[in-house]
Design a protein around this motif. Structure first.
Motif, mmCIF file in Angstrom:
data_model
loop_
_atom_site.group_PDB
_atom_site.id
_atom_site.type_symbol
_atom_site.label_atom_id
_atom_site.label_comp_id
_atom_site.label_asym_id
_atom_site.label_seq_id
_atom_site.Cartn_x
_atom_site.Cartn_y
_atom_site.Cartn_z
ATOM 1 N N VAL A 1 11.988 78.708 52.252
ATOM 2 C CA VAL A 1 10.516 78.684 52.307
ATOM 3 C C VAL A 1 9.960 78.337 50.923
ATOM 4 O O VAL A 1 10.019 79.160 50.001
ATOM 5 C CB VAL A 1 9.948 80.043 52.760
ATOM 6 C CG1 VAL A 1 8.417 79.972 52.858
ATOM 7 C CG2 VAL A 1 10.553 80.480 54.078
ATOM 8 N N PRO A 2 9.407 77.131 50.739
ATOM 9 C CA PRO A 2 8.816 76.772 49.433
ATOM 10 C C PRO A 2 7.441 77.408 49.237
ATOM 11 O O PRO A 2 6.653 77.520 50.181
ATOM 12 C CB PRO A 2 8.711 75.245 49.517
ATOM 13 C CG PRO A 2 8.560 74.964 50.988
ATOM 14 C CD PRO A 2 9.362 76.016 51.701
ATOM 15 N N GLN B 1 7.840 68.811 48.681
ATOM 16 C CA GLN B 1 8.867 69.732 48.207
ATOM 17 C C GLN B 1 9.782 70.151 49.355
ATOM 18 O O GLN B 1 11.010 70.204 49.214
ATOM 19 C CB GLN B 1 8.219 70.972 47.582
ATOM 20 C CG GLN B 1 7.482 70.706 46.289
ATOM 21 C CD GLN B 1 6.823 71.962 45.731
ATOM 22 O OE1 GLN B 1 6.980 73.050 46.289
ATOM 23 N NE2 GLN B 1 6.090 71.808 44.643
ATOM 24 N N ALA B 2 9.179 70.439 50.503
ATOM 25 C CA ALA B 2 9.950 70.865 51.666
ATOM 26 C C ALA B 2 10.902 69.767 52.129
ATOM 27 O O ALA B 2 12.056 70.038 52.486
ATOM 28 C CB ALA B 2 9.010 71.261 52.803
ATOM 29 N N ALA C 1 7.542 75.418 57.629
ATOM 30 C CA ALA C 1 6.307 75.823 56.948
ATOM 31 C C ALA C 1 6.605 76.350 55.551
ATOM 32 O O ALA C 1 7.740 76.705 55.225
ATOM 33 C CB ALA C 1 5.577 76.892 57.764
ATOM 34 N N GLY C 2 5.554 76.382 54.725
ATOM 35 C CA GLY C 2 5.634 76.952 53.386
ATOM 36 C C GLY C 2 4.284 77.577 53.068
ATOM 37 O O GLY C 2 3.417 77.688 53.939
ATOM 38 N N THR D 1 -1.739 80.855 51.553
ATOM 39 C CA THR D 1 -2.187 80.080 52.706
ATOM 40 C C THR D 1 -0.984 79.362 53.301
ATOM 41 O O THR D 1 -0.299 78.618 52.598
ATOM 42 C CB THR D 1 -3.258 79.045 52.291
ATOM 43 O OG1 THR D 1 -4.394 79.717 51.747
ATOM 44 C CG2 THR D 1 -3.679 78.204 53.492
ATOM 45 N N GLU D 2 -0.722 79.581 54.572
ATOM 46 C CA GLU D 2 0.423 78.942 55.217
ATOM 47 C C GLU D 2 0.138 77.467 55.472
ATOM 48 O O GLU D 2 -0.967 77.091 55.857
ATOM 49 C CB GLU D 2 0.762 79.629 56.535
ATOM 50 C CG GLU D 2 2.027 79.076 57.187
ATOM 51 C CD GLU D 2 2.392 79.768 58.485
ATOM 52 O OE1 GLU D 2 3.592 79.872 58.791
ATOM 53 O OE2 GLU D 2 1.463 80.203 59.202
#
Length: 224
Positions: A102-103, A124-125, A138-139, A150-151
């Motif tokens: 999870v970034p 990044q993900a 998600a990150g 904030t997702e």
């Protein structure tokens, strides 16, 4: 392409904010610090410790993770990557079990109206997915002003936008092109406003348009 020629991942946030700003920084190698970028740097300095790994129950927190995507030809650093223990996921050296990647990206201020932060996090993900051979749905973006996460869901639309922006960046970079200035409200918070000088550039374009209209009118009069 030589990895040394890869573009910096952080540049996608600049490009999404303003293609000219990105080109001035990454093509022409110009930069200027202002209070906004300085406070943001302080926040990142607090997050950046490449030797720090913190265990919080079933969560591992690692900072300053080097990133690279050979598919996108881009590289950079992730502020924070959390590894959540999961029934499935990736293996981590010296750790038992499987972990979900999870970034987390740290930003000053609060959530923006545009998507420049979201595309940076999604990029990044994508790098992490390639590096760990996994999927990251998600990150999170952490904003210093609100002290709130904030997702961000990495859906197909956001992923396609990331790829499209990087293609545009490479097109400008490889041809050494810096887009013309366009005065916008967001120019007020730009750290390189004085180097860009959007007011002069925009005024010049207005003058050029006026001269073009005058010349077109003159040409029309001569032919009638």
């Amino acid at each position: 392409m030589n990895p040394d020629d890869y573009l910096m991942l952080s540049g996608i946030q600049h490009y999404a904010f303003c293609p000219r700003q990105w080109a001035l920084i990454h093509v022409e190698q110009l930069w200027a610090e202002n209070s906004l970028t300085f406070s943001g740097k302080l926040m990142h300095d607090n997050a950046d410790d490449p030797f720090f790994v913190e265990a919080r129950g079933d969560t591992l927190v690692s900072r300053s993770i080097p990133l690279v995507s050979h598919n996108l030809k881009i590289y950079g650093i992730a502020d924070v990557v959390e590894f959540h223990r999961s029934p499935s996921g990736v293996r981590i050296a010296n750790r038992d079990g499987f972990w979900e990647v999870v970034p987390i990206e740290y930003k000053r201020g609060k959530k923006k109206a545009d998507d420049c932060d979201e595309v940076q996090l999604c990029c990044q993900a994508i790098c992490l997915e390639e590096m760990y051979e996994t999927e990251i749905p998600a990150g999170y973006l952490y904003y210093g002003k609100t002290r709130h996460r904030t997702e961000v869901i990495f859906d197909e639309e956001l992923r396609e936008r990331v790829v499209s922006l990087i293609r545009e960046m490479y097109a400008l970079y490889e041809n050494g092109i810096t887009p013309a200035a366009e005065l916008k409200k967001q120019c007020d918070s730009c750290s390189i406003r004085d180097l860009c000088v959007p007011t002069i550039s925009s005024r010049k374009k207005s003058v050029d348009r006026y001269l073009d209209s005058v010349l077109q009118g003159y040409s029309h009069e001569k032919t009638t």
